[in-house]
Motif scaffolding. Structure first.
Motif, PDB file in Angstrom:
ATOM      1  N   ASN A 375      38.096   1.859   1.230  1.00  0.00           N
ATOM      2  CA  ASN A 375      38.242   2.520   2.519  1.00  0.00           C
ATOM      3  C   ASN A 375      39.179   3.717   2.444  1.00  0.00           C
ATOM      4  N   GLN A 384      30.844   2.604   5.670  1.00  0.00           N
ATOM      5  CA  GLN A 384      31.263   1.650   4.657  1.00  0.00           C
ATOM      6  C   GLN A 384      30.431   0.372   4.740  1.00  0.00           C
ATOM      7  N   ASP A 414      38.308  -2.339   6.042  1.00  0.00           N
ATOM      8  CA  ASP A 414      38.038  -1.057   6.689  1.00  0.00           C
ATOM      9  C   ASP A 414      39.142  -0.688   7.675  1.00  0.00           C
TER      10      ASP A 414
END
Length: 471
Positions: A375, A384, A414
């Motif tokens: 991330n 993602q 994330d």
């Protein structure tokens, strides 16, 4: 008559690198990596309108290293691809400048201060909870930029610093976004790819959300109390509000008038319409920008502001956010190089190779750490998910890790590092608005990040042991 020549050598004062300098250094480094890391790609296919990576389809392809021209073209392409968010920031800045010119914001803040006088903990808690709910719904992650100026004013009124102002808004929102138990773009997309019922496992996610929120409020409140007792302990040093001049103080004589109430009501109605549009009509950034333009125009009408004054106030507000807006495109340029250099999929494949040999619990934690690291390069939550979840889903099955755990490892990975990565345009824009350098933010944020990671690891381990299913 002889003239003496005196040569003075000046030492170059580097100082703390600007955010743009940091991002360009990362861009240059990634560009060099395109010559070192083998190029490769996964096969992708569209399933129900979602582009998915086909597991075990990775193949090396011809290298496409970035040339010097590509490095600078990436900046331009990053600006173009980030245009909706860049213009949203400028429009929000302009709209809030129009609203602030009526005195409504100052009046509201003074009223809030009056009601919470000497109750900093109450104010921090209430504001953080409010924004965390919006973050959990996924409706304010980008729009949080609009509320940073309000956070700064609140912090200034409490005689704290800009770090607290950013934290109660931005970290409040991300305390919710870290789990995003009702966010269709991140959690929803990941669950769809993992073939889990939409928003299943919400009970356990709410528990995770509450734990992360409590830890966030406690950390911010602890920092606030520390600098309240001793201002010299502020991370920002002697300038607690780098972008606020001493003369810029709230007018103590302001009271909430009928005009102020109408302007604030109009703002609430506008934001409410946008929230409705998000859920009912799938509105996104462009619609948000349009709503804020309508809010600005409506405010001018309510306040009987002349068209010329509206334009002047609007562009003064937008002008102040150019630095923060442009940095979003600069951050995006890094992803452009990763994609054009064809090394993004190679990075993902390397993650998959690292995760395969481990046991269930360790494998889940490796997934978590891998997403935390990945991330830093790709800070787009939904992006993602599309890249990582098709790889993590079969890996979870092979390693006997519940798919809900894989989804949560992605989501927390994330959310957590979004708050520190310089490739996050949202973070860098927020810091730019507040005048906080990235390095000073890291000094404040890193301990909380470690707390979040420990909490995340505990819950992921529990999820494996309880065989967290689709419920």
């Amino acid at each position: 008559m002889e003239l003496e020549k005196v040569t003075t050598k000046k030492r170059m004062n580097w100082g703390i690198p600007d955010a743009y300098v940091i991002l360009f250094a990362i861009l240059a480094f990634i560009s060099i990596l395109t010559y070192i890391i083998p190029a490769g790609e996964f096969t992708r296919e569209k399933v129900d309108g979602i582009t998915m990576v086909v597991p075990n389809s990775y193949e090396q392809v011809n290298s496409s290293p970035a040339s010097l021209m590509d490095v600078f073209l990436a900046i331009q392409e990053g600006m173009i691809s980030s245009a909706p968010l860049i213009f949203l920031v400028l429009i929000i800045g302009g709209a809030f400048a129009v609203i602030e010119s009526t005195g409504a914001i100052d009046a509201l803040i003074l009223k809030t201060i009056e009601k919470t006088q000497n109750k900093e903990l109450l104010l921090i808690t209430v504001v953080s909870i409010l924004f965390s709910v919006f973050g959990a719904l996924g409706i304010i992650v980008n729009a949080v930029i609009a509320f940073i100026p309000i956070g700064i004013i609140l912090a200034r009124s409490m005689k704290l610093d800009a770090i607290v102002g950013v934290s109660i808004i931005y970290l409040g929102a991300y305390a919710g976004f870290n789990t995003a138990f009702l966010d269709p773009l991140t959690t929803g997309t990941a669950q769809q790819i993992a073939q889990l019922p939409l928003f299943s496992g919400i009970g356990f996610r709410v528990i995770i959300y509450i734990t992360i929120l409590i830890s966030t409020i406690a950390y911010v409140a602890y920092y606030a109390k520390k600098i309240k007792n001793d201002p010299s302990k502020s991370v920002l040093g002697k300038k607690p509000f780098p972008k606020i001049e001493d003369k810029q103080q709230l007018n103590k004589d302001i009271s909430i008038t009928r005009l102020h109430k109408l302007v604030l009501l109009w703002l609430v109605v506008g934001i409410g319409i946008y929230v409705f549009g998000v859920f009912q009509y799938k509105w996104s950034l462009n619609e948000m920008a349009a709503i804020f333009l309508i809010i600005a125009a409506g405010t001018a009408i309510i306040a009987k502001m002349s068209p010329n004054k509206l334009v002047t106030e609007f562009f003064n507000g937008a002008k102040g956010l150019v630095y923060g807006a442009m940095i979003i495109g600069m951050a995006r340029s890094i992803v452009v190089i990763l994609e054009d250099g064809r090394i993004l999929d190679t990075v993902v494949q390397g993650m998959a190779n690292v995760m395969t040999p481990f046991t269930s619990v360790v494998g889940a934690l490796v997934m978590f750490v891998a997403n935390l690291l990945f991330n830093i390069l790709v800070s787009s939550g939904s992006g993602q998910a599309v890249i990582v979840m098709p790889i993590m889903t079969p890996l979870a099955d092979l390693m006997e890790i519940p798919r809900q755990v894989a989804v949560q490892a992605y989501k927390m990975g994330d959310g957590f590092t979004n708050t520190i990565t310089p490739t996050s345009g949202i973070l860098m824009a927020n810091l730019a608005i507040a005048g906080i350098s990235w390095t000073k933010w890291i000094r404040f944020m890193f301990p909380l990040l470690l707390i979040w990671i420990i909490i995340g690891a505990i819950f992921l381990t529990a999820g494996v042991f309880m065989n967290w299913g689709p419920f």
